[in-house]
Design a protein around this motif. Structure first.
Motif, PDB file in Angstrom:
ATOM      1  N   VAL A  77       2.332 -24.373   5.554  1.00 11.76           N
ATOM      2  CA  VAL A  77       2.155 -23.368   4.642  1.00 11.76           C
ATOM      3  C   VAL A  77       0.714 -22.899   4.568  1.00 11.76           C
ATOM      4  O   VAL A  77      -0.097 -23.804   4.379  1.00 11.76           O
ATOM      5  N   ILE A  78       0.235 -21.573   4.449  1.00 13.24           N
ATOM      6  CA  ILE A  78      -0.803 -21.185   4.410  1.00 13.24           C
ATOM      7  C   ILE A  78      -1.129 -20.569   3.093  1.00 13.24           C
ATOM      8  O   ILE A  78      -0.217 -19.365   2.782  1.00 13.24           O
ATOM      9  N   ASP A  79      -1.608 -20.980   2.004  1.00 11.08           N
ATOM     10  CA  ASP A  79      -1.978 -20.372   0.799  1.00 11.08           C
ATOM     11  C   ASP A  79      -2.127 -18.866   0.947  1.00 11.08           C
ATOM     12  O   ASP A  79      -3.312 -18.587   1.542  1.00 11.08           O
ATOM     13  N   ILE A  80      -1.617 -18.065   0.018  1.00 17.88           N
ATOM     14  CA  ILE A  80      -1.792 -16.511   0.074  1.00 17.88           C
ATOM     15  C   ILE A  80      -1.551 -15.918  -1.361  1.00 17.88           C
ATOM     16  O   ILE A  80      -0.822 -16.563  -2.129  1.00 17.88           O
ATOM     17  N   GLN A  81      -2.429 -14.876  -1.384  1.00 18.24           N
ATOM     18  CA  GLN A  81      -2.426 -14.255  -2.573  1.00 18.24           C
ATOM     19  C   GLN A  81      -1.588 -12.765  -2.431  1.00 18.24           C
ATOM     20  O   GLN A  81      -1.510 -12.374  -1.536  1.00 18.24           O
ATOM     21  N   VAL A  82      -1.505 -12.204  -3.506  1.00 16.77           N
ATOM     22  CA  VAL A  82      -0.907 -10.843  -3.326  1.00 16.77           C
ATOM     23  C   VAL A  82      -1.409  -9.660  -4.354  1.00 16.77           C
ATOM     24  O   VAL A  82      -2.005 -10.001  -5.063  1.00 16.77           O
ATOM     25  N   GLU A  83      -1.412  -8.434  -3.715  1.00 11.26           N
ATOM     26  CA  GLU A  83      -1.887  -7.232  -4.502  1.00 11.26           C
ATOM     27  C   GLU A  83      -1.001  -6.007  -4.118  1.00 11.26           C
ATOM     28  O   GLU A  83      -0.361  -6.062  -3.207  1.00 11.26           O
ATOM     29  N   THR A  84      -0.901  -5.305  -5.177  1.00 12.14           N
ATOM     30  CA  THR A  84      -0.058  -4.046  -5.190  1.00 12.14           C
ATOM     31  C   THR A  84      -0.675  -2.853  -5.426  1.00 12.14           C
ATOM     32  O   THR A  84      -1.342  -2.832  -6.696  1.00 12.14           O
ATOM     33  N   ASP A  85      -0.854  -1.949  -4.810  1.00 14.73           N
ATOM     34  CA  ASP A  85      -1.476  -0.583  -5.168  1.00 14.73           C
ATOM     35  C   ASP A  85      -0.519  -0.003  -6.380  1.00 14.73           C
ATOM     36  O   ASP A  85       0.603  -0.227  -6.585  1.00 14.73           O
ATOM     37  N   SER A  86      -1.358   0.807  -7.274  1.00 13.09           N
ATOM     38  CA  SER A  86      -0.806   1.705  -8.168  1.00 13.09           C
ATOM     39  C   SER A  86       0.084   2.867  -7.748  1.00 13.09           C
ATOM     40  O   SER A  86      -0.173   3.600  -6.857  1.00 13.09           O
ATOM     41  N   ARG A  94       0.909  -1.193  -0.051  1.00  8.69           N
ATOM     42  CA  ARG A  94       0.032   0.282   0.089  1.00  8.69           C
ATOM     43  C   ARG A  94       1.070   1.254  -0.102  1.00  8.69           C
ATOM     44  O   ARG A  94       1.664   1.248   1.015  1.00  8.69           O
ATOM     45  N   PHE A  95       0.862   2.031  -0.946  1.00 13.88           N
ATOM     46  CA  PHE A  95       1.496   3.293  -1.121  1.00 13.88           C
ATOM     47  C   PHE A  95       0.580   4.484  -0.375  1.00 13.88           C
ATOM     48  O   PHE A  95      -0.507   4.730  -0.460  1.00 13.88           O
ATOM     49  N   ASN A  96       1.369   5.473   0.097  1.00 15.53           N
ATOM     50  CA  ASN A  96       0.819   6.542   0.834  1.00 15.53           C
ATOM     51  C   ASN A  96       0.333   7.398  -0.136  1.00 15.53           C
ATOM     52  O   ASN A  96      -0.074   8.838   0.296  1.00 15.53           O
ATOM     53  N   ARG A  97       0.496   7.489  -1.569  1.00 17.40           N
ATOM     54  CA  ARG A  97       0.179   8.258  -2.707  1.00 17.40           C
ATOM     55  C   ARG A  97      -0.061   7.571  -3.677  1.00 17.40           C
ATOM     56  O   ARG A  97       0.642   6.420  -3.817  1.00 17.40           O
TER      57      ARG A  97
END
Length: 365
Positions: free
Chosen positions: A266-275, A132-135
């Motif tokens: 292991v716990i299956d995990i997904q990823v997300e990235t803000d723009s 998460r980006f602050n801008r």
């Protein structure tokens, strides 16, 4: 006589038995000290065992007495997790990871093995690791705060005896857009219950570094299920390269995310990235003195026109100054590009109205 014989046999047996040999910082005994070594520390935190006499944090083989406990899935003996050899697995063992970061070894006993976690804890709703980006926009020289946030959609699926306790990932980006020397890792807010390792090109808390264009991160609870609920797990500060002439996204991406519970499952995990968009706040206006080049793309040379009476500078794609053209004037000049390898280049000029840049492409013949 009998006593002497027994004593000799005891000494001889000690020399025949293979010793446990550890390298401080390689907590999972996979042959490398890196961010993944924080995961065993989170699982085994608080366990105690024999002290390693004459222990040191130096990266060298050290004989040790086996503990009576192993990690539940990888099977690594906890003597390796006790990196400082004081007989207690605690946050002090972090120092050995930072001190010896990226060091390699092949001499431990038992020999180093890949850190493979083959047991999976199934969940209906996958957790998400987010950047998460602050801008949303930044320009050359700006500072951006990036939060690493773990989202747990349903905490009730984790029993109290087996909650998530540690997470690790690599974060990739375009190194031409980020001033890597200025990247800093920070603890997340209200994270006193977490330990973390953050590695950039120039620092690992106090240690070494991964490759350019890559960050390495891990966070772990202190033998507790500190990651059973949604929360920030870390933060880093980046500075946009002040010589940058490019626009677009720095391409942040999360790779190899690994979330484990107290049983090392292991716990299956997904990823997300803000723009995050890098913008040029000094975009050139269209004026009579605007730079123009032809042919573009070029192979050996090009004609460069415009620029008024100001000097024109040539940069490569990393913002490195290659050449300065003096007394450019309004006429066109032939620029020899044959001396440069194929790729993207930028001409820049400070006119009375603004600062202008022109991108050209040099192609192979």
């Amino acid at each position: 006589m009998q006593f002497n014989l027994l004593f000799c046999l005891f000494i001889l047996s000690g020399t025949l038995l293979p010793a446990q040999v550890v390298f401080p910082g390689d907590l999972n005994n996979d042959g490398t000290a890196n961010y993944l070594d924080l995961l065993p520390l989170g699982v085994a935190y608080g366990q105690t065992g024999p002290i390693r006499f004459e222990a040191t944090l130096n990266w060298q083989p050290q004989e040790a007495e086996l503990w009576g406990l192993n990690l539940p899935v990888s099977g690594v003996n906890l003597v390796s997790v006790d990196a400082d050899g004081n007989g207690i697995i605690d946050s002090l063992d972090l120092d050995a990871i930072a001190l010896n970061y990226d060091s390699l070894q092949t001499l431990s006993l038992p020999p180093p093995q890949p850190y493979l976690l083959t047991d999976t804890f199934l969940v209906e709703e996958r957790p998400t690791l987010e950047l998460r980006f602050n801008r949303t926009e930044a320009t050359a020289g700006d500072t951006v705060e990036v939060t690493i946030f773990l989202h747990i959609p349903d905490p009730s699926v984790f029993p109290p005896t087996n909650p998530p306790t540690a997470i690790a990932c690599q974060i990739a980006f375009d190194p031409t857009m980020i001033n890597e020397a200025s990247t800093r890792f920070l603890a997340a807010e209200n994270s006193e219950d977490l330990m973390f390792i953050g590695a950039g090109t120039n620092n690992v808390d106090f240690g070494r570094s991964p490759l350019s264009g890559q960050l390495e991160f891990a966070a772990a609870g202190r033998g507790q299920g500190a990651l059973a609920m949604s929360r920030p797990v870390g933060k880093f500060i980046i500075v946009i390269e002040d010589m940058i002439l490019l626009e677009g996204s720095p391409g942040f991406d999360i790779n190899d995310a690994l979330l484990i519970n107290l049983n090392e499952q292991v716990i299956d995990i997904q990823v997300e990235t803000d723009s995050l968009l890098i913008v040029n706040t000094q975009a050139p206006a269209i004026t009579a003195t605007s730079l123009r080049a032809y042919p573009n793309p070029c192979t050996k040379s090009l004609q460069l026109c415009g620029g008024s009476d100001q000097e024109v500078k040539l940069f490569d794609h990393q913002g490195q100054l290659l050449r300065v053209f003096q007394q450019f004037g309004q006429d066109c000049q032939q620029i020899d590009m044959d001396v440069y390898p194929a790729g993207a280049y930028f001409f820049g000029v400070q006119t009375p109205e603004n600062y202008q840049t022109l991108k050209v492409i040099k192609q192979e013949e």
